[in-house]
Scaffold this motif. Structure first.
Motif, short mmCIF file in Angstrom:
data_model
loop_
_atom_site.label_atom_id
_atom_site.label_comp_id
_atom_site.label_asym_id
_atom_site.label_seq_id
_atom_site.Cartn_x
_atom_site.Cartn_y
_atom_site.Cartn_z
N ALA B 105 0.84 -1.20 0.00
CA ALA B 105 0.00 0.00 0.00
C ALA B 105 0.87 1.25 0.00
CB ALA B 105 -0.92 -0.01 1.22
N SER B 106 1.94 1.25 0.81
CA SER B 106 2.82 2.41 0.86
C SER B 106 3.53 2.61 -0.46
CB SER B 106 3.87 2.23 1.96
OG SER B 106 3.24 2.02 3.19
N ALA B 107 3.87 1.51 -1.10
CA ALA B 107 4.57 1.62 -2.38
C ALA B 107 3.67 2.27 -3.41
CB ALA B 107 5.02 0.24 -2.86
N TYR B 108 2.37 2.00 -3.33
CA TYR B 108 1.47 2.63 -4.30
C TYR B 108 1.36 4.12 -4.00
CZ TYR B 108 -2.45 4.41 -6.69
OH TYR B 108 -3.23 5.22 -7.47
N SER B 109 0.96 4.45 -2.78
CA SER B 109 0.86 5.86 -2.42
C SER B 109 0.74 5.97 -0.91
CB SER B 109 -0.36 6.49 -3.08
OG SER B 109 -0.60 7.75 -2.50
N ARG B 110 1.42 6.94 -0.34
CA ARG B 110 1.32 7.14 1.10
C ARG B 110 0.07 7.92 1.44
NH1 ARG B 110 3.88 5.52 4.81
NH2 ARG B 110 4.11 7.49 5.94
N VAL B 111 -0.45 8.67 0.47
CA VAL B 111 -1.53 9.60 0.80
C VAL B 111 -2.89 9.16 0.25
CG1 VAL B 111 -0.03 11.58 1.06
CG2 VAL B 111 -0.89 11.00 -1.18
N LYS B 112 -2.90 8.16 -0.63
CA LYS B 112 -4.19 7.72 -1.17
C LYS B 112 -4.58 6.38 -0.57
CE LYS B 112 -3.07 9.44 -5.65
NZ LYS B 112 -2.90 9.03 -7.02
N PRO B 113 -5.88 6.16 -0.38
CA PRO B 113 -6.30 4.88 0.19
C PRO B 113 -6.03 3.72 -0.77
CG PRO B 113 -8.16 6.40 -0.07
CD PRO B 113 -6.98 7.05 -0.69
N SER B 114 -5.50 2.65 -0.23
CA SER B 114 -5.29 1.43 -1.02
C SER B 114 -6.14 0.32 -0.43
CB SER B 114 -3.84 0.99 -0.95
OG SER B 114 -2.98 1.97 -1.45
N LEU B 115 -6.45 -0.65 -1.26
CA LEU B 115 -7.22 -1.80 -0.80
C LEU B 115 -6.36 -2.63 0.14
CD1 LEU B 115 -10.00 -2.67 -1.40
CD2 LEU B 115 -9.15 -4.04 -3.28
N PHE B 116 -6.90 -2.94 1.31
CA PHE B 116 -6.14 -3.72 2.28
C PHE B 116 -6.64 -5.16 2.28
CE2 PHE B 116 -4.75 -4.98 6.55
CZ PHE B 116 -3.44 -4.59 6.50
N LEU B 117 -7.91 -5.32 2.58
CA LEU B 117 -8.53 -6.64 2.47
C LEU B 117 -9.81 -6.45 1.68
CD1 LEU B 117 -8.37 -8.35 5.97
CD2 LEU B 117 -7.16 -8.96 3.89
N ARG B 118 -10.04 -7.37 0.76
CA ARG B 118 -11.24 -7.16 -0.03
C ARG B 118 -12.32 -8.18 0.29
NH1 ARG B 118 -11.92 -6.19 -5.09
NH2 ARG B 118 -9.90 -5.48 -5.77
N GLN B 119 -13.57 -7.76 0.07
CA GLN B 119 -14.73 -8.65 0.13
C GLN B 119 -14.90 -9.38 1.46
OE1 GLN B 119 -13.76 -10.79 -3.39
NE2 GLN B 119 -14.60 -9.23 -4.71
N LEU B 120 -14.97 -8.62 2.51
CA LEU B 120 -15.31 -9.20 3.80
C LEU B 120 -16.82 -9.38 3.83
CD1 LEU B 120 -13.15 -6.72 5.86
CD2 LEU B 120 -12.65 -9.13 5.54
N SER B 121 -17.26 -10.51 4.36
CA SER B 121 -18.70 -10.75 4.39
C SER B 121 -19.35 -9.84 5.42
CB SER B 121 -18.96 -12.20 4.75
OG SER B 121 -18.61 -12.39 6.09
N LYS B 122 -20.67 -9.78 5.34
CA LYS B 122 -21.43 -8.94 6.26
C LYS B 122 -21.13 -9.32 7.72
CE LYS B 122 -26.07 -7.09 5.46
NZ LYS B 122 -27.38 -7.45 4.91
N GLU B 123 -21.00 -10.61 7.97
CA GLU B 123 -20.75 -11.10 9.32
C GLU B 123 -19.36 -10.67 9.80
OE1 GLU B 123 -21.87 -13.13 6.75
OE2 GLU B 123 -23.93 -12.85 7.44
N ASP B 124 -18.34 -10.87 8.92
CA ASP B 124 -16.99 -10.44 9.27
C ASP B 124 -16.96 -8.95 9.56
OD1 ASP B 124 -16.07 -12.93 8.97
OD2 ASP B 124 -15.17 -12.64 6.98
N PHE B 125 -17.65 -8.23 8.70
CA PHE B 125 -17.67 -6.78 8.84
C PHE B 125 -18.24 -6.38 10.21
CE2 PHE B 125 -20.34 -2.93 8.34
CZ PHE B 125 -19.33 -1.99 8.22
N ALA B 126 -19.34 -7.03 10.58
CA ALA B 126 -19.99 -6.69 11.84
C ALA B 126 -19.05 -6.93 13.02
CB ALA B 126 -21.26 -7.52 12.01
N SER B 127 -18.28 -8.01 12.94
CA SER B 127 -17.41 -8.32 14.07
C SER B 127 -16.17 -7.42 14.11
CB SER B 127 -17.01 -9.80 14.03
OG SER B 127 -16.19 -10.02 12.92
N ILE B 128 -15.74 -6.97 12.96
CA ILE B 128 -14.50 -6.17 12.91
C ILE B 128 -14.76 -4.69 13.16
CG2 ILE B 128 -12.56 -5.50 11.46
CD1 ILE B 128 -12.98 -8.05 9.90
N GLN B 129 -15.91 -4.25 12.66
CA GLN B 129 -16.25 -2.83 12.61
C GLN B 129 -15.92 -2.08 13.89
OE1 GLN B 129 -20.35 -2.15 12.16
NE2 GLN B 129 -20.12 -0.24 11.04
N ASP B 130 -16.39 -2.63 15.03
CA ASP B 130 -16.22 -1.93 16.30
C ASP B 130 -14.76 -1.80 16.70
OD1 ASP B 130 -18.91 -1.74 16.37
OD2 ASP B 130 -19.18 -3.57 17.57
#
Ligand SMILES: [Zn+2]
Lengths: 427, 636
Positions: B105-130
């Protein structure tokens, strides 16, 4: 015979100083545009546009010295030959050019690229000046005297169009100014402007209203017309003109709605109303307006811009360099730039008028006209008064081809002007 | 006089300058909307990606829909992760994954958002979000995954994936940005513009820390995202899946068309794979596995594979012969004076019998008459004229050209004409005796399964066809591509079809395909065998039913299965029965076909011994641990 020695004494220092000021301000802003707050960026690093531009400025200075040293008669004598060489380059580039951003119009020399299209302005200016230097040619009386001029312009224009550089081609419209000065009847540019105005109005308003307005205005004109004029054909002339205008309105409307595809129509509409497509072409216009508008009166300060960083504004160091000026230096900065350009162009017109040879005068007007057109379109585009046409802001925008071509263009004129005291009037 | 024009010119220049100054003064000083209070605030553009359109089958069942998922983005220079261990635990990744992701991500750009993990399911999202609130520099972006109701139609539907670099550069209008999704094959590709919908754009203000400060200009410039248009297909999901099951452990195609409309009822490309595996986080891994598979499951056989039509081509020969008037329904031919071999069968005294018994010498003679038209004075010239005339007639059946189905990469096949043979032999240096293998569908002919299904539809319609198509309705209005409403006539009159259809019915009732006849349904069909130099021949069968009111026309190709009657005919007839009667009477036949394994007979290039059936079966790859996708920047 002219003596070349006191060149520094006779060269017009007003123009030279404005030129240097533009280069300086331009370079500082290119640096600001490429500056990344996260990474230490050096102004002199050859890997970024600011460093490269410094190199282009240095080489441009060398070119300027060469131009000032060469005998002033060289340019007039070799006008057509220079024109022929540039045309050959334009043809060559069509077959052997490198493709950059979808336009096959570059010649690559190592890490740097040159664009012959940029130099076509110079070639056309010299050729037109040379042609008009014949005192027998009259633009106010003889229609056939226009044909060679049209040819001189059309040939490079066609070649540039083939290499996909529409912006550079439109610059040829700037020769209208010089033709007007040299005797083209005033109604021709007037018709051009009326046509452009009608086109824009048609796209913005309902065609029936425009037709009604034209009829009302025509009625008023006829009513106010002196009786004699009306009897001598003024009545019919007005009616015919009104009908032609209405015809144009409906023609444009038909063309827009029935001939153009939906996306082509969108591309034209966005020029007039960027909000109609805020994520496409309109995006550039909105973003550049935000960048300039957010500068306020004094600007955010050098390197403090946020909109021109992070790629909010596209092509920040080339076509949209004016945005960086606006954001970081505010109205104070933009006003200085506008005044610099208006002073430069006016000064060039004054210099052109004091020339004794017609060649020199015409060439001076060509230079003034080209710089004016670039200024008008480029700045107008960033503040939403002109369509988005990718042409550089002279002396400001990053790019070797444009800096070189404008420097050569300008200093050839300064050289000829510096020799004025020694030349005899010929036209 | 003209000198005075300088005043006009300078005046005009000054006027433009003044106008620009006023405009700048207005923009920069008077108009407040651009100058946000703090100079460090900025306006950000947020893109809202709409749902792609859904795809329905002929009974209104959903075939493809969307499942919402979440992408996790990181902006490296803002990212603060103090306790990396806990962070990795929450996301279920390893420490070295974390490091490599951050580095990329840093190699692409330090200032622009890069994809870190893609396609987390709704359930994963709910548990990680907080938990993620504790870590600055990370944000979630809503996105969606294509989901398929049934593991079928993989090549027809195609897949959606991240736009490639060259696609980005080649696009005409700048619509797509890096990391955008785009239909890459099948229906997803052909109908990309309809399916993708319209992206929404929001302008929001945020402060220097990236905290949301409200809409810019009260959202005046914002546009709403519009979901993509739904597509309606003629696919019968039940029949499709039944055909799929019959094609397990076989290499080949099934194409079934509704003759009256050209709508495709079922289209199988075997071997196949579950389309869901290409719509997951593990796309790259799964795609690589499919691409490596020697049986080429990504090769869309119905439209891309080419075969010699074999005996099925005799139907067309008979039709052309009748239309040209060189034979009559009562014309008979014997095996005499023919260089071609035949099998033992009753006398073929009519066209119907010739078709029913698939007699090679019969069609040798028919083709000879078509080419020579009883003019044998100059056989070279007569062959040249005759072949081009024949070529033009056959072209009208869609052979030798693209039909124009709404699937990418349709192969046009080959239909030789005079020019074609001139290249081999020289002009007027070849004659009928050089090309007679065309008479029975051999030689230089190449067709696709789709084209043969279309031939079956033409015969069912007695002379015309509509371009076969998967999708017949777009959007709520179910608008139709007008190309699919054009009736294409073959120029063969309706009455000339009678003897041919009679022969096809005979072939199913008592001829080459008799072993697979269906109780209660009159099927007209024709077997074919496509010679294969590498191993066993390909089994071909084309048919339509019911004869008096055709509702389905079908072509089945099974590679390495031998004669047409052995595999293709039973599979076709089972599919026809499933579609027309919704039940199967001949359970024994069904059982045999479900179990039949012709895949083990396939001889792969470079492989000496035929592979075992087990290793050939599709195997979706399901990696044990989350696959770390290479981060890609999002341009906001
Ligand atoms: Zn026979």
């Amino acid at each position: 015979m002219a003596e070349n020695k006191p060149i520094t004494k006779n060269v017009d220092w007003v123009v030279v100083l404005i030129y240097i000021a533009c280069l300086g301000i331009g370079w500082v802003n290119i640096f600001a545009a490429v500056y990344n707050p996260e990474v230490h960026t050096s102004m002199f690093d050859l890997s970024n546009n600011a460093g490269k531009q410094l190199m282009w400025i240095g080489t441009a200075a060398l070119l300027v010295v060469c131009i000032l040293v060469i005998d002033y008669k060289f340019y007039e004598t070799f006008s057509f030959i220079i024109y022929a060489i540039i045309i050959l380059l334009l043809i060559m580039v069509l077959f052997a050019g490198s493709n950059i951003n979808g336009s096959r119009s570059w010649i690559k020399i190592g890490a740097f690229s040159l664009q012959p299209a940029e130099f076509s302005k110079l070639a056309v200016s010299l050729a037109i000046s040379k042609y008009l230097s014949d005192p027998a040619i009259s633009l106010s009386r003889k229609l056939k005297d226009y044909y060679p001029i049209l040819g001189i312009i059309a040939l490079p224009a066609f070649l540039i169009l083939l290499s996909n550089e529409t912006g550079s081609m439109l610059v040829f419209a700037s020769f209208a100014i010089v033709l007007y000065r040299e005797g083209m009847p005033g109604f021709i540019p007037a018709i051009g402007m009326v046509m452009a105005a009608l086109l824009i109005i048609t796209l913005l308003f309902v065609k029936w209203y425009i037709a009604a307005a034209i009829i009302v205005i025509a009625g008023l004109v006829i009513w106010l017309m002196p009786v004699m004029t009306r009897r001598r054909g003024g009545l019919w002339a007005t009616i015919i003109v009104a009908f032609v205008m209405i015809g144009i309105v409906f023609g444009v409307d038909f063309f827009m709605n029935n001939v153009l595809q939906k996306h082509q129509r969108g591309r034209i509409m966005v020029l007039l109303d960027p909000d109609s497509d805020p994520r496409g072409i309109g995006w550039n216009v909105i973003q550049s307006k935000i960048a300039i508008g957010s500068g306020g009166f004094l600007g955010k300060g050098f390197l403090q811009g946020t909109q021109t960083k992070f790629d909010f504004v596209p092509e920040q160091s080339t076509d949209f360099i004016f945005c960086t000026v606006g954001e970081e230096h505010g109205f104070a900065g933009t006003a200085v730039v506008v005044i610099l350009f208006i002073s430069l162009i006016s000064r060039l017109v004054i210099l052109a008028e004091r020339q004794r040879s017609r060649f020199a005068r015409v060439y001076g007007y060509c230079v003034a006209g080209i710089i004016f057109f670039h200024f008008m379109v480029n700045v107008g585009m960033t503040i939403g008064l002109m369509p988005v046409i990718g042409i550089p802001l002279p002396f400001f925008s990053y790019g070797g081809s444009s800096l070189w071509s404008f420097s050569i263009l300008l200093f050839i004129f300064l050289k000829i002007d510096a020799q004025r005291p020694f030349t005899l009037s010929r036209g | 006089m003209l000198e005075n024009r300088r005043f006009v010119i300078i005046g005009f220049i000054a006027l433009v300058g003044l106008m620009y100054l006023l405009r700048l003064f207005y923009l920069q000083v008077l108009d407040e909307s651009y100058s946000i209070e703090s100079s460090s605030n900025s306006i950000k553009r947020v893109i809202e990606i709409p749902f792609r359109g859904q795809i329905y089958d002929r009974t209104g069942k959903l075939i493809v829909y969307n499942t919402p998922v979440y992408d996790l983005l990181v902006t490296p220079y803002k990212a603060r992760v103090d306790d990396t261990l806990r962070f990795c635990q929450v996301l279920g990744i390893e420490r070295h994954d974390f490091d490599s992701l951050m580095a990329a991500a840093s190699a692409y750009s330090r200032v622009k958002p890069s994809l870190f993990l893609r396609q987390l399911s709704k359930e994963d999202f709910a548990s990680i979000q907080d938990v993620m609130v504790d870590y600055s520099g990370f944000e979630f972006a809503k996105s969606s995954l294509r989901t398929y109701t049934a593991p079928t139609l993989a090549n027809t539907l195609g897949y959606v994936s991240e736009i490639t670099k060259s696609q980005l550069e080649k696009q005409e209008e700048t619509y797509y940005r890096q990391s955008d999704y785009i239909g890459q094959s099948g229906v997803e590709k052909i109908y990309e513009n309809e399916l993708r919908g319209k992206r929404g754009t929001k302008f929001v203000m945020q402060n220097v820390a990236g905290v949301y400060k409200g809409p810019w200009k009260n959202g005046e410039l914002d546009t709403m995202a519009v979901a993509g248009e739904n597509l309606y297909s003629g696919i019968d999901l039940e029949v499709q899946q039944y055909a799929d099951s019959l094609m397990v452990n076989k290499v080949g195609s099934v194409v079934a068309i509704e003759p009256k409309t050209g709508r495709i009822i079922a289209i199988v490309s075997a071997p196949t794979y579950d389309p869901n595996i290409l719509a997951s986080r593990y796309f790259s891994k799964n795609f690589a596995a499919l691409a490596r598979n020697p049986y080429k499951p990504l090769f869309n056989r119905p439209v891309m594979a080419s075969y010699r039509p074999g005996s099925t081509f005799k139907l067309i020969q008979a039709l052309i012969g009748l239309q040209e008037g060189v034979i009559t329904p009562g014309s008979g031919f014997t095996h005499a004076n023919c260089p071609m071999h035949c099998h033992n069968h009753p006398a073929t005294g009519t066209v119907a019998l010739g078709v029913m018994h698939s007699c090679n010498p019969y069609f040798y003679n028919v083709f000879r008459r078509i080419i020579y038209k009883n003019n044998i004075k100059n056989t070279f010239r007569a062959s040249a004229v005759g072949l081009d005339n024949w070529h033009d007639r056959i072209s009208k059946f869609g052979i030798g050209q693209r039909l124009g189905i709404d699937l990418p990469s349709e192969y046009k096949g080959n239909l030789p004409n005079k020019k074609y043979y001139d290249r081999f032999y020289g002009e007027y240096r070849w004659k009928f005796s050089n090309i007679y293998s065309l008479s029975i569908g051999e030689g230089e002919l190449l067709i696709t399964p789709l084209k043969m299904a279309n031939v079956a539809a033409i015969i069912a319609n007695r002379g015309y066809f509509y371009t076969p198509h998967v999708i017949h309705g777009i959007g709520d209005k179910k608008s139709v591509n007008p190309d699919y409403l054009i009736r294409h006539d073959t120029g063969v009159e309706s009455h000339n079809f009678d003897p041919v259809i009679e022969g096809m019915v005979g072939a199913v009732e008592g001829g080459t395909a008799r072993r697979s006849r269906v109780e209660g349904i009159t099927i007209a069909g024709k077997t074919g065998t496509s010679q294969n130099k590498r191993g066993d021949d390909s089994s071909i069968f084309i048919a339509f039913a019911p004869v008096d009111d055709p509702k389905i026309a079908i072509a089945v190709f099974v590679e390495y299965a031998g004669a047409g009657g052995s595999a293709a005919a039973p599979i076709a007839n089972l599919v026809v029965e499933k579609f027309l009667a919704r039940k199967i009477t001949n359970k024994a036949l069904e059982e045999r076909m479900l179990k039949a394994d012709f895949m083990s007979k396939v001889i792969l290039p470079g492989v000496k011994k035929p592979a075992t059936a087990d290793s050939t079966k599709k195997k979706p790859v399901t990696p044990a641990k989350p696959v770390v996708n290479k981060p890609v920047a999002i341009n906001n």
